[in-house]
Design a protein around this motif. Structure first.
Motif, PDB file in Angstrom:
ATOM      1  N   ARG A  77      44.828  37.034  34.863  1.00  0.00           N
ATOM      2  CA  ARG A  77      43.688  36.129  35.059  1.00  0.00           C
ATOM      3  C   ARG A  77      44.018  35.016  36.045  1.00  0.00           C
ATOM      4  O   ARG A  77      43.203  34.663  36.893  1.00  0.00           O
ATOM      5  CB  ARG A  77      43.238  35.534  33.731  1.00  0.00           C
ATOM      6  CG  ARG A  77      42.636  36.589  32.824  1.00  0.00           C
ATOM      7  CD  ARG A  77      41.959  35.972  31.691  1.00  0.00           C
ATOM      8  NE  ARG A  77      40.539  36.285  31.886  1.00  0.00           N
ATOM      9  CZ  ARG A  77      39.579  35.793  31.163  1.00  0.00           C
ATOM     10  NH1 ARG A  77      39.862  34.932  30.227  1.00  0.00           N
ATOM     11  NH2 ARG A  77      38.341  36.138  31.353  1.00  0.00           N
ATOM     12  N   LEU A  78      45.223  34.473  35.943  1.00  0.00           N
ATOM     13  CA  LEU A  78      45.625  33.434  36.882  1.00  0.00           C
ATOM     14  C   LEU A  78      45.722  33.989  38.303  1.00  0.00           C
ATOM     15  O   LEU A  78      45.402  33.296  39.270  1.00  0.00           O
ATOM     16  CB  LEU A  78      46.965  32.814  36.461  1.00  0.00           C
ATOM     17  CG  LEU A  78      46.933  31.953  35.197  1.00  0.00           C
ATOM     18  CD1 LEU A  78      48.346  31.601  34.768  1.00  0.00           C
ATOM     19  CD2 LEU A  78      46.088  30.715  35.411  1.00  0.00           C
ATOM     20  N   ALA A  79      46.150  35.243  38.436  1.00  0.00           N
ATOM     21  CA  ALA A  79      46.302  35.866  39.754  1.00  0.00           C
ATOM     22  C   ALA A  79      44.970  36.025  40.468  1.00  0.00           C
ATOM     23  O   ALA A  79      44.929  36.113  41.693  1.00  0.00           O
ATOM     24  CB  ALA A  79      46.988  37.221  39.615  1.00  0.00           C
ATOM     25  N   GLU A  80      43.894  36.059  39.716  1.00  0.00           N
ATOM     26  CA  GLU A  80      42.567  36.218  40.306  1.00  0.00           C
ATOM     27  C   GLU A  80      42.054  34.941  40.969  1.00  0.00           C
ATOM     28  O   GLU A  80      41.113  35.000  41.756  1.00  0.00           O
ATOM     29  CB  GLU A  80      41.584  36.681  39.232  1.00  0.00           C
ATOM     30  CG  GLU A  80      41.897  38.068  38.713  1.00  0.00           C
ATOM     31  CD  GLU A  80      41.083  38.442  37.496  1.00  0.00           C
ATOM     32  OE1 GLU A  80      40.234  37.629  37.058  1.00  0.00           O
ATOM     33  OE2 GLU A  80      41.296  39.539  36.968  1.00  0.00           O
ATOM     34  N   ASP A  81      42.671  33.812  40.657  1.00  0.00           N
ATOM     35  CA  ASP A  81      42.242  32.532  41.230  1.00  0.00           C
ATOM     36  C   ASP A  81      43.111  32.214  42.439  1.00  0.00           C
ATOM     37  O   ASP A  81      44.267  31.810  42.303  1.00  0.00           O
ATOM     38  CB  ASP A  81      42.359  31.427  40.183  1.00  0.00           C
ATOM     39  CG  ASP A  81      41.764  30.119  40.648  1.00  0.00           C
ATOM     40  OD1 ASP A  81      41.665  29.897  41.871  1.00  0.00           O
ATOM     41  OD2 ASP A  81      41.415  29.303  39.776  1.00  0.00           O
ATOM     42  N   SER A  82      42.575  32.392  43.619  1.00  0.00           N
ATOM     43  CA  SER A  82      43.355  32.215  44.847  1.00  0.00           C
ATOM     44  C   SER A  82      43.726  30.760  45.120  1.00  0.00           C
ATOM     45  O   SER A  82      44.539  30.488  45.996  1.00  0.00           O
ATOM     46  CB  SER A  82      42.597  32.787  46.044  1.00  0.00           C
ATOM     47  OG  SER A  82      41.389  32.087  46.232  1.00  0.00           O
ATOM     48  N   SER A  83      43.165  29.820  44.371  1.00  0.00           N
ATOM     49  CA  SER A  83      43.493  28.408  44.591  1.00  0.00           C
ATOM     50  C   SER A  83      44.692  27.954  43.761  1.00  0.00           C
ATOM     51  O   SER A  83      45.131  26.814  43.891  1.00  0.00           O
ATOM     52  CB  SER A  83      42.282  27.528  44.271  1.00  0.00           C
ATOM     53  OG  SER A  83      42.015  27.534  42.874  1.00  0.00           O
ATOM     54  N   ILE A  84      45.228  28.842  42.928  1.00  0.00           N
ATOM     55  CA  ILE A  84      46.331  28.478  42.043  1.00  0.00           C
ATOM     56  C   ILE A  84      47.577  29.289  42.391  1.00  0.00           C
ATOM     57  O   ILE A  84      47.523  30.512  42.506  1.00  0.00           O
ATOM     58  CB  ILE A  84      45.972  28.741  40.569  1.00  0.00           C
ATOM     59  CG1 ILE A  84      44.800  27.875  40.137  1.00  0.00           C
ATOM     60  CG2 ILE A  84      47.171  28.492  39.660  1.00  0.00           C
ATOM     61  CD1 ILE A  84      44.319  28.164  38.731  1.00  0.00           C
ATOM     62  N   ASP A  85      48.700  28.593  42.549  1.00  0.00           N
ATOM     63  CA  ASP A  85      50.001  29.244  42.673  1.00  0.00           C
ATOM     64  C   ASP A  85      50.645  29.240  41.294  1.00  0.00           C
ATOM     65  O   ASP A  85      50.629  28.217  40.594  1.00  0.00           O
ATOM     66  CB  ASP A  85      50.901  28.496  43.657  1.00  0.00           C
ATOM     67  CG  ASP A  85      50.386  28.584  45.081  1.00  0.00           C
ATOM     68  OD1 ASP A  85      49.940  29.676  45.483  1.00  0.00           O
ATOM     69  OD2 ASP A  85      50.426  27.566  45.787  1.00  0.00           O
ATOM     70  N   VAL A  86      51.219  30.372  40.898  1.00  0.00           N
ATOM     71  CA  VAL A  86      51.806  30.506  39.565  1.00  0.00           C
ATOM     72  C   VAL A  86      53.305  30.743  39.697  1.00  0.00           C
ATOM     73  O   VAL A  86      53.741  31.609  40.441  1.00  0.00           O
ATOM     74  CB  VAL A  86      51.157  31.665  38.778  1.00  0.00           C
ATOM     75  CG1 VAL A  86      51.815  31.811  37.417  1.00  0.00           C
ATOM     76  CG2 VAL A  86      49.662  31.428  38.633  1.00  0.00           C
ATOM     77  N   GLU A  87      54.066  29.962  38.967  1.00  0.00           N
ATOM     78  CA  GLU A  87      55.518  30.101  38.923  1.00  0.00           C
ATOM     79  C   GLU A  87      55.932  30.304  37.472  1.00  0.00           C
ATOM     80  O   GLU A  87      55.379  29.682  36.568  1.00  0.00           O
ATOM     81  CB  GLU A  87      56.201  28.850  39.469  1.00  0.00           C
ATOM     82  CG  GLU A  87      57.697  28.923  39.398  1.00  0.00           C
ATOM     83  CD  GLU A  87      58.382  27.652  39.880  1.00  0.00           C
ATOM     84  OE1 GLU A  87      59.621  27.651  39.863  1.00  0.00           O
ATOM     85  OE2 GLU A  87      57.697  26.685  40.244  1.00  0.00           O
ATOM     86  N   ILE A  88      56.899  31.169  37.275  1.00  0.00           N
ATOM     87  CA  ILE A  88      57.429  31.414  35.937  1.00  0.00           C
ATOM     88  C   ILE A  88      58.909  31.084  35.939  1.00  0.00           C
ATOM     89  O   ILE A  88      59.661  31.598  36.772  1.00  0.00           O
ATOM     90  CB  ILE A  88      57.223  32.877  35.518  1.00  0.00           C
ATOM     91  CG1 ILE A  88      55.733  33.194  35.503  1.00  0.00           C
ATOM     92  CG2 ILE A  88      57.865  33.151  34.164  1.00  0.00           C
ATOM     93  CD1 ILE A  88      55.435  34.649  35.304  1.00  0.00           C
TER      94      ILE A  88
END
Length: 68
Positions: A25-36
């Motif tokens: 779901r987070l990957a679908e939002d192009s305005s958010i970078d996700v780090e784990i």
């Protein structure tokens, strides 16, 4: 919301129930970078195929002498 970076950390985020769905779901939002931030105890390979934008990974491992 104006948030552009989400970092998942604490415990082992890749071992949490529903993590794959959350990351998709987070990957679908192009305005958010996700780090784990992961300790490396979970294989990250299944998470490398998340699209359209896969998360970035930081491996934070502890040496045995750290007491952690």
């Amino acid at each position: 919301t104006g948030i552009s970076n989400v970092t998942l950390t604490g415990g082992e985020p890749l071992n949490q129930y529903g993590i794959m769905e959350l990351l998709q779901r987070l990957a679908e939002d192009s305005s958010i970078d996700v780090e784990i931030e992961t300790n490396g105890s979970i294989d990250i390979e299944p998470f490398l195929n998340i699209s359209p934008r896969r998360p970035s990974f930081t491996l934070d491992y502890k040496l045995g002498s750290s007491g952690m």
